[in-house]
Design an enzyme around this catalytic site. Structure first.
Site, PDB file in Angstrom:
ATOM      1  N   LYS A  22       0.833  -1.211   0.000  1.00 29.48           N
ATOM      2  CA  LYS A  22       0.000   0.000   0.000  1.00 29.48           C
ATOM      3  C   LYS A  22       0.866   1.258   0.000  1.00 29.48           C
ATOM      4  O   LYS A  22       0.603   2.206  -0.753  1.00 29.48           O
ATOM      5  CB  LYS A  22      -0.896  -0.014   1.251  1.00 29.48           C
ATOM      6  CG  LYS A  22      -1.534   1.320   1.554  1.00 29.48           C
ATOM      7  CD  LYS A  22      -2.239   1.332   2.890  1.00 29.48           C
ATOM      8  CE  LYS A  22      -1.367   1.524   4.096  1.00 29.48           C
ATOM      9  NZ  LYS A  22      -1.251   2.860   4.677  1.00 29.48           N
ATOM     10  N   ASN A  23       1.898   1.288   0.850  1.00 29.20           N
ATOM     11  CA  ASN A  23       2.674   2.519   1.007  1.00 29.20           C
ATOM     12  C   ASN A  23       3.664   2.765  -0.132  1.00 29.20           C
ATOM     13  O   ASN A  23       4.294   3.820  -0.183  1.00 29.20           O
ATOM     14  CB  ASN A  23       3.372   2.550   2.368  1.00 29.20           C
ATOM     15  CG  ASN A  23       2.361   2.763   3.496  1.00 29.20           C
ATOM     16  OD1 ASN A  23       1.196   3.079   3.239  1.00 29.20           O
ATOM     17  ND2 ASN A  23       2.794   2.573   4.730  1.00 29.20           N
ATOM     18  N   CYS A 122      -4.464  12.916  13.206  1.00 28.14           N
ATOM     19  CA  CYS A 122      -5.002  11.600  12.870  1.00 28.14           C
ATOM     20  C   CYS A 122      -4.921  10.737  14.114  1.00 28.14           C
ATOM     21  O   CYS A 122      -4.370  11.146  15.135  1.00 28.14           O
ATOM     22  CB  CYS A 122      -4.234  10.964  11.726  1.00 28.14           C
ATOM     23  SG  CYS A 122      -2.647  10.329  12.212  1.00 28.14           S
ATOM     24  N   ARG A 127       1.086  14.349  13.319  1.00 28.64           N
ATOM     25  CA  ARG A 127       1.565  14.159  11.951  1.00 28.64           C
ATOM     26  C   ARG A 127       1.487  15.407  11.072  1.00 28.64           C
ATOM     27  O   ARG A 127       0.741  15.460  10.095  1.00 28.64           O
ATOM     28  CB  ARG A 127       0.836  12.992  11.302  1.00 28.64           C
ATOM     29  CG  ARG A 127       1.161  11.700  11.977  1.00 28.64           C
ATOM     30  CD  ARG A 127       0.438  10.552  11.394  1.00 28.64           C
ATOM     31  NE  ARG A 127       1.070  10.048  10.181  1.00 28.64           N
ATOM     32  CZ  ARG A 127       0.522   9.100   9.431  1.00 28.64           C
ATOM     33  NH1 ARG A 127      -0.652   8.619   9.730  1.00 28.64           N
ATOM     34  NH2 ARG A 127       1.146   8.671   8.372  1.00 28.64           N
ATOM     35  N   PRO A 128       2.300  16.408  11.386  1.00 29.95           N
ATOM     36  CA  PRO A 128       2.319  17.617  10.559  1.00 29.95           C
ATOM     37  C   PRO A 128       2.978  17.351   9.195  1.00 29.95           C
ATOM     38  O   PRO A 128       3.607  16.309   9.013  1.00 29.95           O
ATOM     39  CB  PRO A 128       3.187  18.571  11.382  1.00 29.95           C
ATOM     40  CG  PRO A 128       4.043  17.695  12.225  1.00 29.95           C
ATOM     41  CD  PRO A 128       3.240  16.454  12.505  1.00 29.95           C
ATOM     42  N   ILE A 129       2.836  18.298   8.269  1.00 28.05           N
ATOM     43  CA  ILE A 129       3.536  18.175   6.977  1.00 28.05           C
ATOM     44  C   ILE A 129       4.467  19.379   6.759  1.00 28.05           C
ATOM     45  O   ILE A 129       4.754  19.761   5.633  1.00 28.05           O
ATOM     46  CB  ILE A 129       2.566  17.989   5.791  1.00 28.05           C
ATOM     47  CG1 ILE A 129       1.544  19.134   5.704  1.00 28.05           C
ATOM     48  CG2 ILE A 129       1.868  16.658   5.841  1.00 28.05           C
ATOM     49  CD1 ILE A 129       0.859  19.201   4.340  1.00 28.05           C
ATOM     50  N   LEU A 131       7.559  19.646   7.017  1.00 29.25           N
ATOM     51  CA  LEU A 131       8.817  19.383   6.304  1.00 29.25           C
ATOM     52  C   LEU A 131       8.602  19.328   4.792  1.00 29.25           C
ATOM     53  O   LEU A 131       9.485  19.693   4.017  1.00 29.25           O
ATOM     54  CB  LEU A 131       9.461  18.090   6.813  1.00 29.25           C
ATOM     55  CG  LEU A 131       9.786  18.099   8.315  1.00 29.25           C
ATOM     56  CD1 LEU A 131      10.299  16.743   8.776  1.00 29.25           C
ATOM     57  CD2 LEU A 131      10.799  19.197   8.644  1.00 29.25           C
ATOM     58  N   ASP A 310       5.061   0.416  12.059  1.00 29.93           N
ATOM     59  CA  ASP A 310       3.858  -0.234  11.527  1.00 29.93           C
ATOM     60  C   ASP A 310       3.729  -1.700  11.950  1.00 29.93           C
ATOM     61  O   ASP A 310       2.735  -2.356  11.611  1.00 29.93           O
ATOM     62  CB  ASP A 310       3.825  -0.131   9.989  1.00 29.93           C
ATOM     63  CG  ASP A 310       3.571   1.292   9.518  1.00 29.93           C
ATOM     64  OD1 ASP A 310       3.150   2.123  10.343  1.00 29.93           O
ATOM     65  OD2 ASP A 310       3.791   1.575   8.323  1.00 29.93           O
ATOM     66  N   ILE A 332       8.420   6.753  16.824  1.00 28.50           N
ATOM     67  CA  ILE A 332       8.098   7.496  15.595  1.00 28.50           C
ATOM     68  C   ILE A 332       6.846   8.354  15.779  1.00 28.50           C
ATOM     69  O   ILE A 332       6.822   9.521  15.394  1.00 28.50           O
ATOM     70  CB  ILE A 332       7.903   6.529  14.392  1.00 28.50           C
ATOM     71  CG1 ILE A 332       9.113   5.602  14.246  1.00 28.50           C
ATOM     72  CG2 ILE A 332       7.633   7.313  13.106  1.00 28.50           C
ATOM     73  CD1 ILE A 332      10.420   6.270  13.878  1.00 28.50           C
ATOM     74  N   ARG A 402      -8.378  -0.511   5.076  1.00 32.18           N
ATOM     75  CA  ARG A 402      -7.600   0.550   4.437  1.00 32.18           C
ATOM     76  C   ARG A 402      -6.271   0.012   3.930  1.00 32.18           C
ATOM     77  O   ARG A 402      -5.705   0.554   2.980  1.00 32.18           O
ATOM     78  CB  ARG A 402      -7.331   1.681   5.435  1.00 32.18           C
ATOM     79  CG  ARG A 402      -8.616   2.338   5.880  1.00 32.18           C
ATOM     80  CD  ARG A 402      -8.362   3.570   6.654  1.00 32.18           C
ATOM     81  NE  ARG A 402      -7.393   4.371   5.932  1.00 32.18           N
ATOM     82  CZ  ARG A 402      -6.545   5.206   6.491  1.00 32.18           C
ATOM     83  NH1 ARG A 402      -6.526   5.345   7.782  1.00 32.18           N
ATOM     84  NH2 ARG A 402      -5.720   5.894   5.753  1.00 32.18           N
TER      85      ARG A 402
HETATM   86  N1  EPU Z   1       6.807  14.598  10.706  1.00 34.09           N
HETATM   87  C1  EPU Z   1       6.906  15.938  10.974  1.00 34.09           C
HETATM   88  N2  EPU Z   1       6.773  16.820   9.934  1.00 34.09           N
HETATM   89  C2  EPU Z   1       6.567  16.403   8.656  1.00 34.09           C
HETATM   90  C3  EPU Z   1       6.468  15.034   8.387  1.00 34.09           C
HETATM   91  C4  EPU Z   1       6.597  14.138   9.446  1.00 34.09           C
HETATM   92  O1  EPU Z   1       7.086  16.346  12.114  1.00 34.09           O
HETATM   93  O2  EPU Z   1       6.459  17.265   7.757  1.00 34.09           O
HETATM   94  C5  EPU Z   1       6.922  13.631  11.826  1.00 34.09           C
HETATM   95  C6  EPU Z   1       5.647  12.829  12.047  1.00 34.09           C
HETATM   96  O3  EPU Z   1       4.733  13.523  12.856  1.00 34.09           O
HETATM   97  C7  EPU Z   1       6.153  11.553  12.677  1.00 34.09           C
HETATM   98  C8  EPU Z   1       7.531  11.384  12.014  1.00 34.09           C
HETATM   99  O4  EPU Z   1       7.881  12.661  11.472  1.00 34.09           O
HETATM  100  O5  EPU Z   1       6.312  11.736  14.049  1.00 34.09           O
HETATM  101  C9  EPU Z   1       7.580  10.362  10.912  1.00 34.09           C
HETATM  102  O6  EPU Z   1       6.501  10.571  10.028  1.00 34.09           O
HETATM  103  P1  EPU Z   1       6.568  10.204   8.492  1.00 34.09           P
HETATM  104  O7  EPU Z   1       6.409  11.459   7.714  1.00 34.09           O
HETATM  105  O8  EPU Z   1       7.755   9.351   8.202  1.00 34.09           O
HETATM  106  O9  EPU Z   1       5.249   9.347   8.339  1.00 34.09           O
HETATM  107  P2  EPU Z   1       4.324   9.364   7.082  1.00 34.09           P
HETATM  108  O10 EPU Z   1       5.171   9.551   5.886  1.00 34.09           O
HETATM  109  O11 EPU Z   1       3.186  10.264   7.315  1.00 34.09           O
HETATM  110  C10 EPU Z   1       4.521   6.832   6.461  1.00 34.09           C
HETATM  111  C11 EPU Z   1       3.564   5.693   6.294  1.00 34.09           C
HETATM  112  C12 EPU Z   1       3.033   5.291   7.656  1.00 34.09           C
HETATM  113  C13 EPU Z   1       4.231   4.881   8.517  1.00 34.09           C
HETATM  114  C14 EPU Z   1       5.239   6.026   8.605  1.00 34.09           C
HETATM  115  C15 EPU Z   1       6.501   5.675   9.351  1.00 34.09           C
HETATM  116  C16 EPU Z   1       2.634   6.095   4.093  1.00 34.09           C
HETATM  117  C17 EPU Z   1       1.467   6.458   3.263  1.00 34.09           C
HETATM  118  N3  EPU Z   1       2.469   6.110   5.425  1.00 34.09           N
HETATM  119  O12 EPU Z   1       3.779   7.874   7.064  1.00 34.09           O
HETATM  120  O13 EPU Z   1       2.195   4.167   7.440  1.00 34.09           O
HETATM  121  O14 EPU Z   1       3.793   4.569   9.812  1.00 34.09           O
HETATM  122  O15 EPU Z   1       5.609   6.436   7.278  1.00 34.09           O
HETATM  123  O16 EPU Z   1       7.118   4.591   8.791  1.00 34.09           O
HETATM  124  O17 EPU Z   1       3.683   5.759   3.573  1.00 34.09           O
HETATM  125  C18 EPU Z   1       0.484   2.656   7.971  1.00 34.09           C
HETATM  126  O18 EPU Z   1       0.671   2.117   6.872  1.00 34.09           O
HETATM  127  O19 EPU Z   1      -0.215   2.138   8.891  1.00 34.09           O
HETATM  128  C19 EPU Z   1       1.095   3.960   8.238  1.00 34.09           C
HETATM  129  C20 EPU Z   1       0.645   4.781   9.179  1.00 34.09           C
END
Ligand code: EPU
Length: 435
Positions: A22-23, A122, A127-129, A131, A310, A332, A402
């Site tokens: 999925k990811n 969530c 989980r901010p964006i 970055l 995960d 994480i 999902r």
């Molecule tokens: N973070 C920030 N700012 C950002 C982005 C991330 O502070 O701009 C923080 C997050 O809040 C978190 C950490 O960085 O504490 C890591 O987050 P990451 O961005 O790596 O997570 P993600 O990309 O949102 C993906 C997977 C998740 C998986 C995580 C960690 C996808 C679609 N989702 O999420 O998958 O847990 O990486 O490996 O690829 C799942 O499949 O159940 C799932 C949640």
């Protein structure tokens, strides 16, 4: 009425097949935005998040065909963005799937603009964006925020030197997709090394992108002016595979997990062995697991190649059956222990303090009515129910749909007593803040 009814007690025996990741599929589908040509992706899992992404891309003007219509197996999808009529990711869709923010980079790169709803919090944390935004701004995008939407504009993005403040999987993917069409070279450091990043980079390379180092912490991209269509097969889902390995171990079964990529499962296999399961790598895509006397072992989640967050919830279910005290540390996400309370309702002995849960086992689990709170938490409840005494009822299994393709059929195929009450893809109106 989507519920699972599970009667515990059967060891799982037989062969179980892993679907596509999925990811990997989610960013790969977003990558189709980067070209006017057709992108065909094989081994796409039939899960709800893919349906959501399909709706998202269609709402932007994509023509999408799935399965036989794409002239291939039911798990392939064809995406054509001949025109990108509406570079907008609407809140109604984004609120049900955070990964929607993956379209931000490709939309700016292709259309020079994007409007993407802010995902909000969530179930598993804030989980901010930030970055993603910081990187795109550094590449020359102007990003403003109003009415809950990010609005981004850029003439053509410029290659820059980016160092991620912390490791982010979708952030790395989003900026990689932005960089492939940028002017000049982008050097990205402190990147996520997850196999899903490498999978996306392999697709982008097949589309004509110039990328070096994907799968390591330093990625170098030479921007090109145009990408073409491609056909690409998505890697197997390492988290689904890991979940099945735990299912074999926790039930004291003998399970052969096929169509997986054993080389992506190192940390999970090592931990299962430490906890007493017998694991054998039968080939690059086949792993056998047999139950043994389970004993406590500690995990601490980390970015790849460490133990995946995960798999934390599923491992916690296993720890309830292991002799001794296991500690489970989540590094994480800030709020990813919601399964602990539900496992406790089934008789598990778990204490949560901050980022650490301690699990004392073995506990005789007894069947209960439990509630799924997010995707991986749901998987842990399925695993616990497989060894609980009696019949458990899992509510809100739309969370599991999902990310797991017909998990009840796969588990029933190896001897689990599990059935679904309800309809896999019945539309839901109350889904928000999804992981
Ligand atoms: N973070 C920030 N700012 C950002 C982005 C991330 O502070 O701009 C923080 C997050 O809040 C978190 C950490 O960085 O504490 C890591 O987050 P990451 O961005 O790596 O997570 P993600 O990309 O949102 C993906 C997977 C998740 C998986 C995580 C960690 C996808 C679609 N989702 O999420 O998958 O847990 O990486 O490996 O690829 C799942 O499949 O159940 C799932 C949640």
């Amino acid at each position: 009425m989507d519920k699972f009814v599970i009667r515990g007690g059967n060891p799982l025996v037989g062969t179980i097949r892993v679907s596509g990741a999925k990811n990997s599929a989610l960013p790969s589908m977003a990558a189709a935005i980067l070209t006017e040509d057709e992108v065909i992706l094989e081994n796409i899992p039939q899960v709800r998040d893919i349906e959501t992404e399909r709706r998202l891309l269609t709402s932007m003007g994509a023509q999408i065909f799935q399965g036989e219509v794409a002239g291939d197996a039911p798990n392939s999808i064809s995406i054509s963005f001949r025109t990108l009529s509406d570079p907008v990711a609407k809140y109604e869709i984004v609120k049900t799937m955070r990964a929607s923010s993956l379209v931000l980079g490709p939309l700016i790169a292709r259309a020079g603009m994007a409007r993407v709803a802010m995902p909000g919090g969530c179930a598993i944390g804030g989980r901010p964006i930030d970055l993603h935004i910081k990187g795109l701004e550094k590449m020359g995008a102007t990003i403003t925020q109003e009415h809950g939407y990010l609005e981004a504009r850029a003439e053509r993005l410029k290659g820059v030197h980016l160092v991620f403040d912390r490791i982010t999987v979708t952030g790395t993917e989003d900026l990689l997709m932005a960089a492939v069409l940028a002017e000049g070279e982008t050097l990205m450091e402190n990147c996520a090394r997850e196999p899903e990043v490498a999978d996306l980079a392999a697709l982008l390379t097949a589309m004509g992108a110039k990328i070096e180092g994907a799968g390591t912490s330093t990625i170098r991209v030479r921007g090109v002016s145009r990408l073409r269509g491609a056909r690409y097969r998505i890697n197997p889902d390492r988290i689904e595979a890991g979940t099945f390995l735990v299912a074999g171990a926790i039930t004291g079964g003998d399970l052969i997990v096929t169509n997986c990529n054993a080389s992506h499962l190192g940390a999970v296999i090592a931990k299962l062995e430490e906890a007493g399961a017998r694991v054998e790598i039968l080939g690059p895509d086949t792993v056998r697991v047999r139950g043994g006397k389970l004993r406590a072992a500690n995990i601490s989640t980390e970015e790849y190649p460490g133990f995946p967050t995960d798999m934390q919830a599923q491992y916690m279910a296993l720890a309830t059956q292991a002799e001794g005290l296991s500690t489970v540390e989540e590094n994480i996400f800030e709020n990813r222990f919601m399964h602990a309370q539900e496992l406790a309702r089934m008789g598990a002995n778990i204490k949560v303090e901050g980022r650490t849960a301690t699990v004392r086992g073995p506990a005789a689990l007894s069947a209960a009515a439990v509630m799924c709170s997010d995707l991986r938490a749901s998987a842990s409840l399925v695993l616990a129910a497989l060894v609980a005494d009696g019949e458990s009822i899992l509510d809100r299994v739309y969370h599991i749909d999902r990310g797991y393709e017909r998990i009840e059929e796969k588990l029933a195929g190896v001897g689990a007593q599990i059935r679904r009450m309800g309809n896999v893809f019945a539309p839901r109106n109350d889904e928000t803040n999804a992981d």
